[in-house]
Design a protein around this motif. Structure first.
Motif, mmCIF file in Angstrom:
data_model
loop_
_atom_site.group_PDB
_atom_site.id
_atom_site.type_symbol
_atom_site.label_atom_id
_atom_site.label_comp_id
_atom_site.label_asym_id
_atom_site.label_seq_id
_atom_site.Cartn_x
_atom_site.Cartn_y
_atom_site.Cartn_z
ATOM 1 N N ASP A 303 0.957 -1.481 0.477
ATOM 2 C CA ASP A 303 -0.018 0.119 -0.355
ATOM 3 C C ASP A 303 0.861 1.033 -0.317
ATOM 4 O O ASP A 303 0.267 2.266 -1.299
ATOM 5 C CB ASP A 303 -0.852 -0.370 1.547
ATOM 6 N N LEU A 304 1.899 0.903 0.846
ATOM 7 C CA LEU A 304 2.575 2.547 0.958
ATOM 8 C C LEU A 304 3.487 2.684 -0.440
ATOM 9 O O LEU A 304 3.883 4.250 -1.104
ATOM 10 C CB LEU A 304 4.314 1.830 2.122
ATOM 11 N N ALA A 305 3.786 1.446 -1.369
ATOM 12 C CA ALA A 305 4.460 1.717 -2.717
ATOM 13 C C ALA A 305 3.095 2.061 -3.600
ATOM 14 O O ALA A 305 3.777 3.657 -4.243
ATOM 15 C CB ALA A 305 5.009 0.409 -3.269
ATOM 16 N N GLN A 306 2.249 2.028 -3.592
ATOM 17 C CA GLN A 306 1.264 1.941 -3.758
ATOM 18 C C GLN A 306 0.837 4.517 -3.770
ATOM 19 O O GLN A 306 0.704 4.449 -4.651
ATOM 20 C CB GLN A 306 0.242 1.588 -4.471
ATOM 21 N N SER A 307 0.639 3.639 -2.513
ATOM 22 C CA SER A 307 0.006 5.356 -2.291
ATOM 23 C C SER A 307 1.387 6.106 -2.140
ATOM 24 O O SER A 307 0.905 8.277 -1.813
ATOM 25 C CB SER A 307 -1.000 5.635 -1.298
ATOM 26 N N SER A 308 2.126 6.453 -1.278
ATOM 27 C CA SER A 308 3.216 7.310 -1.404
ATOM 28 C C SER A 308 4.733 7.294 -1.935
ATOM 29 O O SER A 308 6.065 6.796 -1.195
ATOM 30 C CB SER A 308 3.534 7.453 -0.060
ATOM 31 N N PRO A 309 4.722 6.382 -3.280
ATOM 32 C CA PRO A 309 6.156 6.222 -3.854
ATOM 33 C C PRO A 309 7.311 6.874 -3.870
ATOM 34 O O PRO A 309 8.854 7.263 -3.624
ATOM 35 C CB PRO A 309 6.016 6.036 -4.980
ATOM 36 N N ASP A 310 6.678 8.274 -3.842
ATOM 37 C CA ASP A 310 8.233 9.029 -3.010
ATOM 38 C C ASP A 310 8.451 9.537 -1.356
ATOM 39 O O ASP A 310 9.472 9.574 -0.942
ATOM 40 C CB ASP A 310 7.155 11.005 -2.906
ATOM 41 N N LEU A 311 7.826 8.668 -0.769
ATOM 42 C CA LEU A 311 9.226 8.458 0.447
ATOM 43 C C LEU A 311 10.205 7.198 -0.029
ATOM 44 O O LEU A 311 10.725 6.660 1.263
ATOM 45 C CB LEU A 311 7.982 7.695 1.022
ATOM 46 N N LEU A 312 9.758 6.237 -1.245
ATOM 47 C CA LEU A 312 10.987 5.164 -1.588
ATOM 48 C C LEU A 312 11.961 6.370 -2.415
ATOM 49 O O LEU A 312 11.707 5.398 -3.516
ATOM 50 C CB LEU A 312 9.880 4.252 -2.011
ATOM 51 N N GLN A 313 12.387 7.225 -2.285
ATOM 52 C CA GLN A 313 13.877 7.796 -2.777
ATOM 53 C C GLN A 313 14.646 6.841 -3.610
ATOM 54 O O GLN A 313 15.063 6.475 -2.812
ATOM 55 C CB GLN A 313 13.330 9.233 -1.932
ATOM 56 N N VAL A 314 15.016 7.487 -4.910
ATOM 57 C CA VAL A 314 16.618 6.852 -5.238
ATOM 58 C C VAL A 314 17.221 7.701 -4.973
ATOM 59 O O VAL A 314 16.824 8.630 -6.041
ATOM 60 C CB VAL A 314 15.175 6.032 -6.488
ATOM 61 N N ALA A 315 18.084 7.176 -4.816
ATOM 62 C CA ALA A 315 19.429 8.430 -4.798
ATOM 63 C C ALA A 315 20.547 8.623 -6.604
ATOM 64 O O ALA A 315 20.830 9.314 -6.638
ATOM 65 C CB ALA A 315 20.794 7.920 -3.852
ATOM 66 N N GLY A 316 20.367 7.183 -7.304
ATOM 67 C CA GLY A 316 20.707 6.993 -8.159
ATOM 68 C C GLY A 316 20.892 5.321 -9.108
ATOM 69 O O GLY A 316 20.629 4.468 -7.766
ATOM 70 N N SER A 317 20.923 5.519 -10.154
ATOM 71 C CA SER A 317 20.934 3.788 -10.231
ATOM 72 C C SER A 317 22.284 3.547 -11.432
ATOM 73 O O SER A 317 22.959 4.211 -11.741
ATOM 74 C CB SER A 317 19.935 3.659 -11.507
ATOM 75 N N TYR A 318 23.325 2.839 -10.877
ATOM 76 C CA TYR A 318 24.465 2.121 -11.769
ATOM 77 C C TYR A 318 23.983 0.497 -11.971
ATOM 78 O O TYR A 318 23.590 -0.442 -11.204
ATOM 79 C CB TYR A 318 24.895 1.741 -10.796
ATOM 80 N N ASP A 319 24.301 0.053 -13.157
ATOM 81 C CA ASP A 319 24.174 -1.135 -13.707
ATOM 82 C C ASP A 319 25.041 -1.802 -12.267
ATOM 83 O O ASP A 319 26.187 -1.367 -11.623
ATOM 84 C CB ASP A 319 25.595 -1.215 -15.048
ATOM 85 N N LEU A 320 25.406 -3.400 -12.339
ATOM 86 C CA LEU A 320 25.618 -3.770 -11.548
ATOM 87 C C LEU A 320 27.028 -3.952 -11.703
ATOM 88 O O LEU A 320 27.586 -4.765 -11.056
ATOM 89 C CB LEU A 320 24.817 -5.791 -11.913
ATOM 90 N N ALA A 321 27.558 -4.228 -12.655
ATOM 91 C CA ALA A 321 28.979 -4.449 -13.281
ATOM 92 C C ALA A 321 29.899 -2.991 -12.388
ATOM 93 O O ALA A 321 31.055 -3.009 -12.448
ATOM 94 C CB ALA A 321 29.184 -4.097 -14.463
ATOM 95 N N ASP A 322 28.925 -1.676 -11.991
ATOM 96 C CA ASP A 322 29.634 -1.000 -11.832
ATOM 97 C C ASP A 322 28.973 -0.794 -10.596
ATOM 98 O O ASP A 322 28.895 0.688 -9.531
ATOM 99 C CB ASP A 322 28.299 0.442 -12.874
ATOM 100 N N PHE A 323 29.012 -1.912 -9.151
ATOM 101 C CA PHE A 323 28.722 -1.604 -8.213
ATOM 102 C C PHE A 323 29.791 -0.496 -7.150
ATOM 103 O O PHE A 323 29.686 -0.622 -6.203
ATOM 104 C CB PHE A 323 29.155 -2.897 -7.368
ATOM 105 N N ALA A 325 31.004 2.186 -8.414
ATOM 106 C CA ALA A 325 30.762 3.386 -7.640
ATOM 107 C C ALA A 325 29.128 3.890 -7.151
ATOM 108 O O ALA A 325 29.494 4.866 -6.621
ATOM 109 C CB ALA A 325 30.348 3.388 -9.384
ATOM 110 N N ALA A 326 29.192 2.526 -7.435
ATOM 111 C CA ALA A 326 27.095 2.445 -6.540
ATOM 112 C C ALA A 326 27.222 2.766 -4.592
ATOM 113 O O ALA A 326 26.698 3.452 -4.068
ATOM 114 C CB ALA A 326 26.623 1.404 -6.748
ATOM 115 N N VAL A 327 28.448 1.697 -3.972
ATOM 116 C CA VAL A 327 28.954 1.829 -3.121
ATOM 117 C C VAL A 327 29.574 2.811 -2.543
ATOM 118 O O VAL A 327 29.141 3.115 -1.318
ATOM 119 C CB VAL A 327 29.972 0.320 -2.998
ATOM 120 N N GLU A 328 30.331 3.944 -3.276
ATOM 121 C CA GLU A 328 30.022 5.009 -3.201
ATOM 122 C C GLU A 328 30.041 6.008 -3.026
ATOM 123 O O GLU A 328 30.040 6.655 -2.015
ATOM 124 C CB GLU A 328 31.514 5.387 -4.486
ATOM 125 N N HIS A 329 28.353 6.256 -3.795
ATOM 126 C CA HIS A 329 27.564 6.913 -3.926
ATOM 127 C C HIS A 329 26.562 6.638 -2.766
ATOM 128 O O HIS A 329 26.418 7.977 -1.356
ATOM 129 C CB HIS A 329 26.553 6.440 -5.160
#
Length: 355
Positions: A303-323, A325-329
């Motif tokens: 319900d939270l994912a449907q009603s308030s997706p803004d609360l599940l904020q994404v800081a950035g996306s990286y390909d799995l191979a770029d793990f 850089a993802a960890v540094e972020h």
């Protein structure tokens, strides 16, 4: 098939490696009875994932679990993610192949595939993005566990409640829940810029930056004569002593993370003299709840994912191979949201999926 793995504990950049294998009709053993094979598309980088790689003081090294003549066992980080059901084992009626699901607990999600019990593959509601679905379980379920611990500690009394790392992903969920339920919440963040961000989102809640010399005095002024009844702390380390000093006698420190550095001896907290309680909360214990309770928690998360997706904020996306850089972020103090590791979406990975 790609897998991020490690055979010893240590600094992420030094011990994690990417292993790639030619695509096979079925990656490894197929799903057994009551299991599903999930082709993962998105998985988060949680602080706990990094702790599992680097280890904690007092934990045995991975090599110590092996016999000297054996090769160290490869471990794959991650416990949460979302993807598409590739195939199902016997006695599985749902979810079905091609269906989008979020998975937790699913050890080894920093891989292209994972096998999980069908009961732990949660259907993604229509309209919820893949990125939101990847964050749908761990943090919302942590919120549910924290609120139960909070209710137990307050025993029907009113706050004030102090939370650390208020700008973190879980901190944002706690603040939003406090607004809904009228909880008297005081927020702690590291910096003045972080305080401004939280203050903008929750103007009715006091926000204090621990970089201020008088931050403890500010907490006491906001708490008033009653003092802080409960601390929700995801930082730990050296600040634990200062947080315990802000508790009213008989108060409770709820610890659910170790983002900070340093240590605090248990004897320094004056538990007996002040009647304080220290309670640990971990999402890894969520499976100890009854099936009915877990179902209620999952329904809350959906319900939270449907009603308030803004609360599940994404800081950035990286390909799995770029793990790396993802960890540094993920470790940047000023980031907002959770960093994601992704796998390219291919036509056959969504064949028949409910979009």
């Amino acid at each position: 098939m790609r897998t991020v793995e490690h055979t010893r504990q240590g600094e992420v950049a030094q011990v994690l490696t990417l292993r790639e294998e030619p695509r096979r009709p079925a990656p490894g053993p197929g799903p057994g009875r009551g299991e599903v094979l999930v082709r993962l598309l998105v998985r988060p980088v949680h602080p706990g994932d990094l702790v599992g790689v680097e280890g904690m003081p007092g934990q045995p090294e991975l090599e110590s679990e092996q016999q000297p003549e054996q090769q160290p066992e490869a471990r794959i980080p991650g416990v949460e993610g979302m993807g598409v059901v590739e195939s199902v084992g016997t006695d599985v009626h749902a979810p079905r192949p091609g269906q989008r699901v979020a998975v937790f607990p699913a050890p080894g999600t920093w891989s292209d595939f994972v096998v999980v019990p069908a009961a732990l593959a949660v259907p993604v509601p229509d309209g919820v993005s893949d990125e939101t679905a990847a964050l749908m379980l761990v943090n919302p379920l942590t919120l549910r566990m924290l609120y139960r611990a909070l209710e137990d500690a307050l025993r029907g009394r009113k706050g004030p409640v102090l939370q650390t790392a208020a700008g973190s992903s879980v901190g944002r969920l706690v603040s939003a829940a406090a607004d809904r339920h009228g909880l008297e919440l005081i927020n702690l963040v590291r910096s003045t810029s972080g305080a401004e961000k939280v203050r903008t989102l929750h103007p009715s809640q006091p926000v204090i930056a621990t970089c201020d010399d008088d931050w403890q005095g500010q907490v006491r002024r906001h708490a008033g004569e009653r003092g802080v009844q409960v601390v929700l702390d995801s930082v730990g380390g050296a600040i634990t002593l200062e947080l315990s000093g802000l508790l009213a006698d008989g108060g409770t420190l709820v610890s659910y993370g170790q983002l900070g550095s340093g240590t605090t001896p248990l004897e320094a907290l004056r538990l007996v003299a002040r009647g304080l309680t220290v309670r640990g909360v971990s999402i890894l214990h969520w499976m100890n709840r009854t099936a009915e309770e877990r179902a209620q928690d999952v329904a809350f998360a959906q319900d939270l994912a449907q009603s308030s997706p803004d609360l599940l904020q994404v800081a950035g996306s990286y390909d799995l191979a770029d793990f790396k850089a993802a960890v540094e972020h993920a470790r940047r103090p000023a980031k907002s949201g959770t960093v994601l590791l992704t796998t390219p979406l291919t036509a056959d990975s969504v064949q028949g999926a409910a979009r």
